[in-house]
Design a protein around this motif. Structure first.
Motif, mmCIF file in Angstrom:
data_model
loop_
_atom_site.group_PDB
_atom_site.id
_atom_site.type_symbol
_atom_site.label_atom_id
_atom_site.label_comp_id
_atom_site.label_asym_id
_atom_site.label_seq_id
_atom_site.Cartn_x
_atom_site.Cartn_y
_atom_site.Cartn_z
ATOM 1 N N UNK A 42 46.070 19.917 67.203
ATOM 2 C CA UNK A 42 46.607 20.565 66.000
ATOM 3 C C UNK A 42 47.643 21.613 66.395
ATOM 4 N N UNK A 43 47.361 22.385 67.447
ATOM 5 C CA UNK A 43 48.292 23.435 67.874
ATOM 6 C C UNK A 43 49.651 22.853 68.237
ATOM 7 N N UNK A 44 49.658 21.766 69.001
ATOM 8 C CA UNK A 44 50.936 21.169 69.400
ATOM 9 C C UNK A 44 51.658 20.577 68.196
ATOM 10 N N UNK A 45 50.897 20.006 67.272
ATOM 11 C CA UNK A 45 51.509 19.434 66.073
ATOM 12 C C UNK A 45 52.177 20.525 65.239
ATOM 13 N N UNK A 148 42.247 21.391 58.541
ATOM 14 C CA UNK A 148 41.765 22.118 59.716
ATOM 15 C C UNK A 148 40.455 22.880 59.506
ATOM 16 N N UNK A 149 39.700 22.534 58.483
ATOM 17 C CA UNK A 149 38.488 23.316 58.207
ATOM 18 C C UNK A 149 37.230 22.477 57.979
ATOM 19 N N UNK A 157 38.364 28.095 64.865
ATOM 20 C CA UNK A 157 39.826 28.030 65.001
ATOM 21 C C UNK A 157 40.546 27.890 63.673
ATOM 22 N N UNK A 158 39.814 27.684 62.582
ATOM 23 C CA UNK A 158 40.453 27.372 61.306
ATOM 24 C C UNK A 158 41.374 28.488 60.825
ATOM 25 N N UNK A 159 40.923 29.725 60.902
ATOM 26 C CA UNK A 159 41.752 30.846 60.458
ATOM 27 C C UNK A 159 43.046 30.943 61.232
ATOM 28 N N UNK A 160 42.969 30.753 62.556
ATOM 29 C CA UNK A 160 44.179 30.795 63.381
ATOM 30 C C UNK A 160 45.114 29.661 63.026
ATOM 31 N N UNK A 161 44.587 28.466 62.787
ATOM 32 C CA UNK A 161 45.445 27.335 62.420
ATOM 33 C C UNK A 161 46.172 27.595 61.102
ATOM 34 N N UNK A 162 45.456 28.132 60.116
ATOM 35 C CA UNK A 162 46.122 28.438 58.848
ATOM 36 C C UNK A 162 47.205 29.495 59.045
ATOM 37 N N UNK A 163 46.932 30.495 59.872
ATOM 38 C CA UNK A 163 47.925 31.535 60.144
ATOM 39 C C UNK A 163 49.158 30.936 60.823
ATOM 40 N N UNK A 257 43.817 22.671 49.489
ATOM 41 C CA UNK A 257 42.394 22.594 49.162
ATOM 42 C C UNK A 257 41.555 23.047 50.353
ATOM 43 N N UNK A 258 41.941 22.640 51.568
ATOM 44 C CA UNK A 258 41.234 23.097 52.753
ATOM 45 C C UNK A 258 41.301 24.622 52.875
ATOM 46 N N UNK A 259 42.449 25.192 52.542
ATOM 47 C CA UNK A 259 42.602 26.652 52.583
ATOM 48 C C UNK A 259 41.688 27.318 51.564
#
Length: 303
Positions: A42-45, A148-149, A157-163, A257-259
């Motif tokens: 996810x990070x690289x994407x 991501x949740x 890691x979900x909060x960091x991915x949303x950020x 919706x995930x957020x």
């Protein structure tokens, strides 16, 4: 009402029994893919979308099924044209456009039990379909970038991915192409960093039947905009066509919706009062948006 409840319970029991049956045989037979794709994190994407301006098209179980014109999913009827366009995107290999898959082909235990059961069942039934279209050794990107949740066993890691995701649309003129009641970002701060937001509202079901009108409306807009598209399989092909026309387009899926679920610390997929949620019980019963800015953002309606 009681009959409806009994019917839903019976359907759930049948579904769970079917899933358990296929899971059992998947494990017992040691069933595996002939082609196991390399799927980026996810990070690289996120990095490639945000820093390199890449467009993405996402393939999940529904998009794969609709590569056959005889298949139908809950909110989209299949057709020969949609099937052909999905196949074209899935085997495409264009610089600047990322084909995204789920990374459930390996290491399923990073996901929760419900997700693991679902994907084992899917691969038992349709694994050979993936083998038909995937290229050995090719690098794909991660469709869970917009999920991501909820499905993850660990949510740390979900909060960091949303950020990190916010950097995709930060200080950008955003055009959201969505179903009429999807309302991405309404009632939350997910897109607060965008310079501006316009919306093209589309049919929430069988949107592909209006594909030519949706594409024509999008092509009227200036090249510098960022398209965020939440429209099921239609988004998969539309993102690719807009990329080919010179735009950056992101198949945004269920990111909003995930957020919402992340903010609620939800443990299961629940309805959101003012947004259409096709994966939650009662999610099709939606109240009007309590946000005056939403109506002002509507650029076009395709009904």
């Amino acid at each position: 009402m009681r009959i409806d409840i009994i019917r839903r319970m019976a359907q759930k029991v049948r579904y769970n029994a079917t899933v358990e049956w296929y899971n059992f045989w998947y494990i017992v037979l040691g069933k595996r893919q002939r082609v196991v794709p390399q799927v980026a994190s996810i990070d690289e994407t996120i990095r490639r979308i945000a820093q390199e301006g890449c467009s993405i098209s996402r393939f999940g179980d529904g998009e794969l099924l609709l590569t056959s014109p005889d298949k139908t999913i809950g909110f989209q009827q299949g057709s020969p044209r949609l099937a052909a366009m999905l196949r074209e995107v899935l085997v495409s290999h264009d610089e600047g456009h990322l084909v995204c898959l789920s990374d459930t082909f390996t290491d399923l235990y990073r996901y929760n039990r419900k997700c693991r059961r679902f994907w084992r069942t899917h691969f038992f039934l349709y694994g050979a379909w993936w083998d038909r279209y995937l290229t050995p050794g090719r690098r794909y990107y991660n469709t869970f970038v917009t999920r991501p949740y909820m499905d993850f066993a660990s949510k740390e890691d979900s909060g960091r991915w949303f950020k990190d995701m916010r950097s995709i649309w930060n200080d950008r003129d955003v055009v959201i192409i969505e179903g009429a009641q999807s309302r991405l970002g309404v009632g939350n701060d997910l897109f607060d960093g965008a310079r501006s937001i316009r919306r093209i509202l589309c049919p929430p079901r069988n949107a592909f039947e209006r594909y030519d009108e949706i594409l024509a409306q999008a092509l009227k807009l200036e090249k510098g905009v960022l398209f965020l598209i939440a429209l099921g399989p239609t988004a998969t092909v539309l993102s690719y066509q807009l990329f080919k026309a010179g735009y950056q387009a992101v198949d945004a899926g269920h990111v909003d919706i995930e957020y919402e679920w992340w903010r609620m610390n939800a443990k299961r997929k629940v309805k959101i009062e003012r947004k259409f949620v096709n994966e939650a019980a009662g999610g099709d019963r939606v109240k009007d948006p309590a946000d005056s800015r939403y109506e002002q953002q509507i650029h076009a309606r395709i009904e």
